[in-house]
Design a protein around this motif. Structure first.
Motif, short mmCIF file in Angstrom:
data_model
loop_
_atom_site.label_atom_id
_atom_site.label_comp_id
_atom_site.label_asym_id
_atom_site.label_seq_id
_atom_site.Cartn_x
_atom_site.Cartn_y
_atom_site.Cartn_z
N MET A 1 0.84 -1.21 0.00
CA MET A 1 0.00 0.00 0.00
C MET A 1 0.87 1.25 0.00
O MET A 1 1.77 1.38 0.81
CB MET A 1 -0.88 -0.01 1.25
N ALA A 2 0.60 2.16 -0.94
CA ALA A 2 1.43 3.37 -1.04
C ALA A 2 1.04 4.36 0.04
O ALA A 2 -0.13 4.70 0.19
CB ALA A 2 1.29 4.00 -2.41
N ILE A 3 2.02 4.80 0.81
CA ILE A 3 1.76 5.84 1.82
C ILE A 3 2.13 7.21 1.25
O ILE A 3 1.61 8.23 1.67
CB ILE A 3 2.49 5.53 3.15
N ILE A 4 3.03 7.21 0.25
CA ILE A 4 3.34 8.44 -0.48
C ILE A 4 3.13 8.16 -1.97
O ILE A 4 3.63 7.16 -2.49
CB ILE A 4 4.80 8.88 -0.25
N GLU A 5 2.36 9.02 -2.61
CA GLU A 5 2.13 8.88 -4.05
C GLU A 5 2.45 10.22 -4.72
O GLU A 5 1.80 11.23 -4.42
CB GLU A 5 0.66 8.54 -4.33
N VAL A 6 3.45 10.19 -5.56
CA VAL A 6 3.87 11.39 -6.29
C VAL A 6 3.57 11.15 -7.77
O VAL A 6 3.96 10.13 -8.32
CB VAL A 6 5.38 11.65 -6.10
N THR A 7 2.85 12.09 -8.38
CA THR A 7 2.49 11.93 -9.78
C THR A 7 2.84 13.18 -10.58
O THR A 7 2.39 14.28 -10.23
CB THR A 7 0.97 11.67 -9.92
N ASP A 8 3.67 13.00 -11.61
CA ASP A 8 4.01 14.08 -12.56
C ASP A 8 4.46 15.35 -11.86
O ASP A 8 4.07 16.45 -12.24
CB ASP A 8 2.80 14.40 -13.45
N LEU A 9 5.27 15.18 -10.83
CA LEU A 9 5.76 16.36 -10.09
C LEU A 9 6.79 17.12 -10.91
O LEU A 9 7.72 16.54 -11.45
CB LEU A 9 6.39 15.88 -8.76
N LYS A 10 6.58 18.42 -10.99
CA LYS A 10 7.57 19.30 -11.63
C LYS A 10 7.89 20.43 -10.68
O LYS A 10 7.01 20.92 -9.97
CB LYS A 10 7.01 19.90 -12.93
N LYS A 11 9.16 20.82 -10.71
CA LYS A 11 9.57 21.94 -9.87
C LYS A 11 10.61 22.75 -10.61
O LYS A 11 11.60 22.20 -11.10
CB LYS A 11 10.17 21.39 -8.56
N SER A 12 10.37 24.03 -10.73
CA SER A 12 11.34 24.92 -11.37
C SER A 12 11.71 26.03 -10.42
O SER A 12 10.90 26.46 -9.58
CB SER A 12 10.73 25.55 -12.63
N TYR A 13 12.96 26.46 -10.55
CA TYR A 13 13.36 27.74 -9.94
C TYR A 13 13.56 28.69 -11.11
O TYR A 13 14.54 28.56 -11.85
CB TYR A 13 14.67 27.59 -9.17
N GLY A 14 12.65 29.60 -11.33
CA GLY A 14 12.72 30.45 -12.50
C GLY A 14 12.70 29.59 -13.75
O GLY A 14 11.82 28.75 -13.92
N ALA A 15 13.69 29.77 -14.60
CA ALA A 15 13.73 29.00 -15.85
C ALA A 15 14.37 27.61 -15.65
O ALA A 15 14.34 26.78 -16.55
CB ALA A 15 14.52 29.78 -16.91
N LEU A 16 14.95 27.39 -14.47
CA LEU A 16 15.67 26.13 -14.23
C LEU A 16 14.70 25.05 -13.75
O LEU A 16 14.12 25.14 -12.66
CB LEU A 16 16.76 26.36 -13.18
N GLU A 17 14.51 24.01 -14.56
CA GLU A 17 13.61 22.91 -14.19
C GLU A 17 14.43 21.89 -13.41
O GLU A 17 15.23 21.16 -14.00
CB GLU A 17 13.03 22.29 -15.46
N VAL A 18 14.24 21.82 -12.10
CA VAL A 18 15.08 20.93 -11.29
C VAL A 18 14.44 19.56 -11.05
O VAL A 18 15.14 18.60 -10.77
CB VAL A 18 15.50 21.57 -9.94
N LEU A 19 13.11 19.47 -11.16
CA LEU A 19 12.44 18.16 -11.12
C LEU A 19 11.50 18.09 -12.32
O LEU A 19 10.68 18.98 -12.54
CB LEU A 19 11.67 17.98 -9.81
N LYS A 20 11.66 17.01 -13.10
CA LYS A 20 10.92 16.89 -14.37
C LYS A 20 10.00 15.68 -14.32
O LYS A 20 10.47 14.55 -14.41
CB LYS A 20 11.92 16.70 -15.52
N ARG A 21 8.73 15.90 -14.13
CA ARG A 21 7.76 14.80 -14.17
C ARG A 21 8.16 13.58 -13.34
O ARG A 21 8.26 12.46 -13.85
CB ARG A 21 7.56 14.35 -15.63
N ILE A 22 8.37 13.82 -12.06
CA ILE A 22 8.70 12.71 -11.15
C ILE A 22 7.42 11.97 -10.77
O ILE A 22 6.45 12.59 -10.31
CB ILE A 22 9.35 13.25 -9.86
N THR A 23 7.40 10.67 -10.98
CA THR A 23 6.30 9.83 -10.52
C THR A 23 6.89 8.71 -9.68
O THR A 23 7.85 8.06 -10.09
CB THR A 23 5.50 9.27 -11.71
N LEU A 24 6.32 8.54 -8.48
CA LEU A 24 6.97 7.69 -7.49
C LEU A 24 5.97 7.30 -6.40
O LEU A 24 5.25 8.15 -5.90
CB LEU A 24 8.11 8.53 -6.87
N ASP A 25 5.93 6.01 -6.07
CA ASP A 25 5.15 5.55 -4.92
C ASP A 25 6.08 5.00 -3.87
O ASP A 25 7.02 4.28 -4.20
CB ASP A 25 4.19 4.42 -5.33
#
Ligand code: ADP
Ligand code: MG
Length: 247
Positions: free
Chosen positions: A1-25
């Protein structure tokens, strides 16, 4: 059973994309090690899970509750409730230098009004015993070794009874001879079925303790598998190259 579910996470600082579509259980009771070169986004991912960073897009669910859904965050009071299921341990301990060890442990639960002073004292003493530092309860952080400080930081994270612990390179700031005592405490927690996500350079620990190892590079999960699969039979060239550099 997943206690953490991450779907299509993206994170940018300004123009810098530091996390690109992270999917993770992450499953309950699972120990997951995250490895990867410096700057690959490991810290940003952990910090996003516990809302020390806000993500740009995607979904994070913790124990079935949406911290953020398709980029829209829950209301502040829910965010607090959701993130209180997690504790975090940092590379540089982040203890309060002006407070004694016991006071470091008791501060957050006291501010959150979680228990009477006597109950908190019982709990803090119990945790000091658990990390093998009973006799240092009245010390100030400056008078502890790095390994002792990190054990105290782990005890402090446990004070709020988290279901999940996040570790960001917990032994990277320590002299090599002090890493063992910290890894021992973490192994004990793993044995007690704590759900743990550990960003680490300790390949030995990852091999021995992790149920799963995730390799990140340039903001992406490149490969994940059991320690055996990832260390002995890596599939991706970037994983192979990283492992060759790390040994
Ligand atoms: P890691 O923990 O894998 O070393 P980080 O998550 O710390 O990687 O960083 C990923 C990328 O994001 C790096 O390029 C880093 O320079 C950048 N970064 C991290 N924090 C910030 C910030 N607050 N502002 C701008 N860029 C940042
Ligand atoms: Mg980092």
């Amino acid at each position: 059973m997943a206690i953490i579910e991450v779907t299509d996470l993206k994170k940018s600082y300004g123009a810098l994309e530091v996390l690109k579509r992270i999917t993770l259980d992450i499953n309950k009771n699972e120990v997951v090690a995250i490895i990867g070169p410096s700057g690959s986004g490991k810290s940003t991912l952990l910090r996003s899970l516990i809302h020390l960073e806000e993500i740009s897009a995607g979904t994070i669910r913790i124990a079935g509750d949406d911290l953020v859904r398709n980029g829209v965050y829950a209301k502040p009071q829910y965010i607090k409730r959701i993130t209180s299921r997690m504790g975090m341990v940092f590379q540089h301990f982040n203890l309060f230098p002006h407070l004694k060890v016991l006071e470091n442990l008791e501060l957050a639960p006291r501010l959150a009004k979680q228990g009477s002073p006597a109950e908190l004292r019982d709990r803090s003493r119990e945790l000091m015993h658990k990390i093998g530092l009973t006799e240092r309860a009245e010390a100030y952080p400056a008078n502890l070794s790095g390994g002792q400080k990190q054990r105290v930081a782990i005890a402090r994270a446990l004070m709020l009874n988290p279901e999940i612990l996040l570790f960001d390179e917990p032994t990277s700031a320590l002299d090599p001879e002090l890493t063992g005592e910290v890894l021992e405490v973490m192994k004990q927690l793993a044995k007690e079925q704590m759900t743990m996500i550990v960003v680490t350079h300790e390949m030995g620990f990852a091999r021995e303790v992790a149920d799963r190892v995730i390799f990140m590079d340039q903001g992406e999960i490149i490969e994940s598998g059991t320690p055996e699969q990832l260390f002995m039979n890596p599939v991706m060239d970037r994983t192979k190259a990283f492992l060759q550099r790390s040994y």
